[in-house]
Design an enzyme around this catalytic site. Structure first.
Site, mmCIF file in Angstrom:
data_model
loop_
_atom_site.group_PDB
_atom_site.id
_atom_site.type_symbol
_atom_site.label_atom_id
_atom_site.label_comp_id
_atom_site.label_asym_id
_atom_site.label_seq_id
_atom_site.Cartn_x
_atom_site.Cartn_y
_atom_site.Cartn_z
ATOM 1 N N CYS A 1 30.722 38.172 42.683
ATOM 2 C CA CYS A 1 31.155 36.969 43.428
ATOM 3 C C CYS A 1 32.567 36.620 42.966
ATOM 4 O O CYS A 1 33.293 37.488 42.464
ATOM 5 C CB CYS A 1 30.167 35.821 43.270
ATOM 6 N N ASN B 1 31.728 34.366 38.969
ATOM 7 C CA ASN B 1 30.658 34.921 38.114
ATOM 8 C C ASN B 1 29.942 33.832 37.304
ATOM 9 O O ASN B 1 29.503 34.060 36.176
ATOM 10 C CB ASN B 1 31.207 36.022 37.189
ATOM 11 N N CYS C 1 28.030 31.303 39.476
ATOM 12 C CA CYS C 1 26.997 30.782 40.387
ATOM 13 C C CYS C 1 26.203 31.904 41.053
ATOM 14 O O CYS C 1 25.071 32.207 40.660
ATOM 15 C CB CYS C 1 27.611 29.873 41.461
ATOM 16 N N ARG C 2 26.775 32.543 42.068
ATOM 17 C CA ARG C 2 25.989 33.462 42.902
ATOM 18 C C ARG C 2 25.632 34.772 42.220
ATOM 19 O O ARG C 2 24.456 35.174 42.204
ATOM 20 C CB ARG C 2 26.757 33.744 44.214
ATOM 21 N N SER C 3 26.632 35.491 41.680
ATOM 22 C CA SER C 3 26.300 36.846 41.169
ATOM 23 C C SER C 3 25.435 36.834 39.906
ATOM 24 O O SER C 3 24.552 37.690 39.787
ATOM 25 C CB SER C 3 27.558 37.714 41.002
ATOM 26 N N ASP D 1 29.337 29.908 49.119
ATOM 27 C CA ASP D 1 29.754 29.477 47.785
ATOM 28 C C ASP D 1 29.214 28.058 47.535
ATOM 29 O O ASP D 1 29.596 27.120 48.235
ATOM 30 C CB ASP D 1 31.288 29.487 47.745
HETATM 31 P P1 4NP Z 1 30.706 31.839 42.280
HETATM 32 O O1 4NP Z 1 31.142 30.320 42.535
HETATM 33 O O2 4NP Z 1 31.800 32.707 42.846
HETATM 34 O O3 4NP Z 1 29.432 31.952 43.049
HETATM 35 O O4 4NP Z 1 30.539 31.986 40.778
HETATM 36 C C1 4NP Z 1 32.373 29.803 42.130
HETATM 37 C C2 4NP Z 1 32.569 29.488 40.798
HETATM 38 C C3 4NP Z 1 33.768 28.939 40.404
HETATM 39 C C4 4NP Z 1 34.769 28.728 41.326
HETATM 40 C C5 4NP Z 1 34.569 29.051 42.663
HETATM 41 C C6 4NP Z 1 33.365 29.604 43.068
HETATM 42 N N1 4NP Z 1 35.983 28.142 40.906
HETATM 43 O O5 4NP Z 1 36.834 27.874 41.790
HETATM 44 O O6 4NP Z 1 36.183 27.912 39.692
#
Ligand code: 4NP
Length: 156
Positions: free
Chosen positions: A9, A12, A14-16, A126
């Site tokens: 993702c 790294n 939340c989703r992955s 997201d």
């Molecule tokens: P992820 O979510 O890609 O599912 O881990 C996010 C985590 C952090 C951020 C964006 C999306 N960020 O902008 O810090």
């Protein structure tokens, strides 16, 4: 040699890492943890060394999944090292495909939701700026996509 799967993702956190934890939970239940290995990473460098987002940890726990992960960024050699590279959304898929190592490994790279029986080709949304409902939606999408991904692995 084990089959190796990499979930990718942006951050790294939340989703992955959730995808990796759900996948490992199911693979362990099937007794396949020696033959099928997985990791997760982010295309961005914002959260290297960080624990997953507390909302992800809480939501996973509510759904019976334990997460233990430290954030890391995608590296060019990942594409050589893994057999499947599953991107959570189109933007991350595009970024993965820009790595110099992508050309030789295009057949390994796809969207996670290409395995979603009710949403093929869509993004795993997201949840970072979302609420508990959004985190649960991500869980439900990943849970059913991973079931169908494991089905496809077992048919190989
Ligand atoms: P992820 O979510 O890609 O599912 O881990 C996010 C985590 C952090 C951020 C964006 C999306 N960020 O902008 O810090």
């Amino acid at each position: 040699m084990p089959v190796k799967i990499l979930f990718v993702c942006l951050g790294n956190i939340c989703r992955s890492p959730l995808a990796e934890a759900i996948f490992q939970h199911k693979i362990k239940e099937l007794g396949l943890e020696v033959d099928i290995r997985s990791q997760s990473c982010g295309t961005a460098n914002y959260h290297i060394g960080d624990m997953p987002d507390p909302r992800t940890i809480r939501n996973a726990f509510k759904n019976g999944i334990h997460i233990n992960h430290v954030g890391r960024q995608l590296t060019p050699t990942d594409l050589d090292d893994f057999d499947f590279v599953l991107a959570m959304d189109q933007s991350n898929l595009d970024n993965i495909k820009q790595l110099p190592s992508a050309k030789a490994n295009l057949h390994k790279i796809s969207l996670m939701r290409n395995y979603d029986p009710s949403g093929s080709g869509l993004d795993v949304p997201d949840p970072y700026y979302g609420n508990e409902k959004d985190f649960q939606e991500v869980f439900d999408i990943l849970n059913r996509s991973i079931d169908s991904f494991i089905d496809s692995l077992s048919r190989r």
